[in-house]
Design an enzyme around this catalytic site. Structure first.
Site, PDB file in Angstrom:
ATOM      1  N   HIS A 219      59.867  -4.808  -4.549  1.00 24.90           N
ATOM      2  CA  HIS A 219      59.026  -3.917  -3.747  1.00 24.90           C
ATOM      3  C   HIS A 219      59.363  -4.089  -2.274  1.00 24.90           C
ATOM      4  CE1 HIS A 219      55.392  -1.488  -3.031  1.00 24.90           C
ATOM      5  NE2 HIS A 219      55.301  -2.190  -1.919  1.00 24.90           N
TER       6      HIS A 219
ATOM      7  N   SER B 275      47.054  -4.572  -1.564  1.00 20.80           N
ATOM      8  CA  SER B 275      47.546  -3.265  -2.016  1.00 20.80           C
ATOM      9  C   SER B 275      48.874  -3.428  -2.773  1.00 20.80           C
ATOM     10  CB  SER B 275      47.730  -2.358  -0.788  1.00 20.80           C
ATOM     11  OG  SER B 275      48.534  -1.260  -1.071  1.00 20.80           O
TER      12      SER B 275
ATOM     13  N   ARG C 124      42.521   4.104   4.391  1.00 12.10           N
ATOM     14  CA  ARG C 124      43.110   3.279   5.461  1.00 12.10           C
ATOM     15  C   ARG C 124      44.025   4.111   6.353  1.00 12.10           C
ATOM     16  NH1 ARG C 124      46.218  -0.742   2.140  1.00 12.10           N
ATOM     17  NH2 ARG C 124      46.971  -1.508   4.147  1.00 12.10           N
TER      18      ARG C 124
ATOM     19  N   LYS D  85      49.376  -3.645  -7.259  1.00  9.64           N
ATOM     20  CA  LYS D  85      50.256  -2.714  -7.977  1.00  9.64           C
ATOM     21  C   LYS D  85      51.355  -3.463  -8.722  1.00  9.64           C
ATOM     22  CE  LYS D  85      50.587  -0.361  -4.145  1.00  9.64           C
ATOM     23  NZ  LYS D  85      50.735   0.525  -3.023  1.00  9.64           N
TER      24      LYS D  85
ATOM     25  N   ASP E 175      43.442   1.253  -5.176  1.00  6.81           N
ATOM     26  CA  ASP E 175      44.442   1.340  -4.119  1.00  6.81           C
ATOM     27  C   ASP E 175      44.674   2.784  -3.690  1.00  6.81           C
ATOM     28  OD1 ASP E 175      46.450   0.063  -2.369  1.00  6.81           O
ATOM     29  OD2 ASP E 175      47.816   1.342  -3.507  1.00  6.81           O
TER      30      ASP E 175
HETATM   31  N1  URA Z   1      52.807  -0.604   0.982  1.00  6.36           N
HETATM   32  C1  URA Z   1      51.765  -0.605   0.105  1.00  6.36           C
HETATM   33  O1  URA Z   1      51.937  -0.381  -1.086  1.00  6.36           O
HETATM   34  N2  URA Z   1      50.531  -0.864   0.599  1.00  6.36           N
HETATM   35  C2  URA Z   1      50.294  -1.113   1.897  1.00  6.36           C
HETATM   36  O2  URA Z   1      49.150  -1.354   2.260  1.00  6.36           O
HETATM   37  C3  URA Z   1      51.375  -1.095   2.788  1.00  6.36           C
HETATM   38  C4  URA Z   1      52.635  -0.849   2.307  1.00  6.36           C
END
Ligand code: URA
Length: 425
Positions: A82, A183, A168, A187, A161
């Site tokens: 990621h 966040s 946000r 995931k 999220d």
């Molecule tokens: N990427 C994400 O998935 N969440 C965030 O809060 C910032 C970057």
């Protein structure tokens, strides 16, 4: 329990209990805690932070608001990757098939771009026919059959999220470590991989503007992953200039194809081989950089990428075609020297205005438009030498060229760019 009391507790810098955090997140997803209270809570976190225990409870409360993918039908150690977001970041397009070419399965869910940052899904969708929405069984079957799949994140994963990120985004509470860490990691945990490589981008084009904050975010996420039994490593990578030589969906596919054939620029190829080496090591496969690079040079990684494209309905002929735009405009150096800066944020925003990125979520993309750099930071340049080409379907005015040129920094001495700044494991 009342949301107002929990907001006040956080506002006053106190620590929330697990039960309190779970109650808020559950209530938010159920609609009993309204957006305005959640925004106030996010702002309180922004100013007062969270303890490690609170971040961990927040993350797991978020995981519980959606499906968790079971990848156990796929044999071997499944490794995910990621990135916290970047400009010109085509790394997943190369890394996923490269790692899979060593028989390490990669089942990856990716996201879309927003603002100056690009998204892997948009890049893949620039290939005619490529399906990013496939059923979970088919996704797992594909990884079992060919070892790799990159799809869009399931709508059923981490509902909290989806709601919270959108909130946000419009309440100036994105760039805070507890909320980014929860966040990202909620995931990743829900997506089911056994091991996770986190690419934490640092610099002007990233959420983390300086190395200290990036280090803290990386360590927080590594600790969260480890706490739930996922081997997790983070690399801090430079996002002061765009990754590689292009920004734009189709242009980045073409650059990825070059790298997959061992023809990419040396720096970015080495960077991706280093990341692949770490991902392989997370799956207990130890390889030297030369062994990794060999899969770019002998066609095995490219073959894997093409197999993935075909398996997901993509057209291989279309994959290899060049960009189709109405205007190609070269930009030249205004003086002799060394490229000392190509600010990722500015060029990401420039590409967005060409249509390569979205200002708001609902914007349509022009997959063909973007920027290809002929020079990168550290390289020498002569006055009037080409620095970049702008690919566009909207006419490029002189003002746009002047704006583009104003972002190019040329100094008197060479600076040495570094892609991986630090590894945290
Ligand atoms: N990427 C994400 O998935 N969440 C965030 O809060 C910032 C970057």
């Amino acid at each position: 329990m009342r949301a107002v009391d929990l907001i006040q507790k956080k506002r006053d810098g106190l620590e929330l209990t697990k039960t309190e955090i779970e109650w808020l997140i559950k209530g938010y997803v159920a609609g009993t805690v309204p957006d305005y209270q959640m925004s106030a809570f996010a702002m309180a976190i922004y100013f007062k932070g969270m303890t490690t225990r609170e971040i961990s409870d927040l993350t797991m409360s978020m995981v519980a608001t959606g499906e968790q993918i079971d990848l156990s039908a796929i044999s071997g150690i499944k490794v995910d990757k990621h990135s916290t977001g970047g400009v010109g970041d085509k790394v997943t397009l190369i890394l996923a098939p490269l790692v899979a070419s060593f028989d390490v399965p990669v089942a990856k869910m990716s996201g879309r771009g927003l603002g100056h940052t690009g998204g892997t899904l948009d890049k893949l969708e620039s290939i005619k026919g490529y399906q990013i929405e496939i059923e979970q069984e088919q996704f797992i079957q594909q990884v079992q059959d060919i070892g790799v799949s990159v799809i869009g994140q399931s709508d059923k994963l981490v509902m909290a999220d989806k709601l919270l990120y959108a909130l946000r985004d419009v309440t100036a509470t994105v760039d805070t470590i507890p909320l980014i860490a929860s966040s990202v990691m909620s995931k990743k945990i829900a997506a089911g991989a056994d091991a996770i490589l986190l690419d934490v981008t640092v610099g002007e084009g990233a959420f983390m503007k300086n190395i200290e904050d990036a280090r803290q975010l990386a360590q927080t996420m590594v600790d969260l992953g480890k706490a739930v039994g996922r081997k997790t490593v983070a690399v801090l990578t430079d996002m002061s200039q765009p990754v590689g030589t292009s920004i734009g969906n189709r242009l980045e596919i073409l650059e990825a194809l070059d790298i997959l054939q061992g023809k990419g620029s040396g720096d970015v190829s080495l960077f991706i081989c280093e990341l692949a080496q770490i991902m392989l090591s997370l799956a207990n496969v130890e390889k030297s950089i030369e062994e990794v690079r060999a899969h770019l040079e002998n066609g095995l990684a490219l073959k894997k990428f093409e197999e993935m494209v075909v398996a997901q309905g993509g057209d291989v002929e279309d994959l290899h075609r060049s960009v189709k735009v109405a205007y190609e405009v070269d930009v030249f150096a205004e003086k002799t020297g060394y490229i000392s800066g190509l600010p990722a944020l500015e060029f990401g925003l420039f590409a967005m205005k060409l249509g390569a990125g979205r200002a708001v979520k609902s914007d349509d993309l022009d997959y063909e438009s973007g920027i290809a750099f002929a020079k990168k930071v550290g390289q020498s340049v002569e006055k009037d030498e080409k620095i970049a080409t702008i690919y566009s379907n909207i006419a490029i005015t002189n003002d746009m060229i002047s704006e583009f040129q104003s972002h190019i920094m040329i100094g008197d001495s060479a600076v040495e760019p570094k892609e991986i700044l630090e590894i945290i494991s």
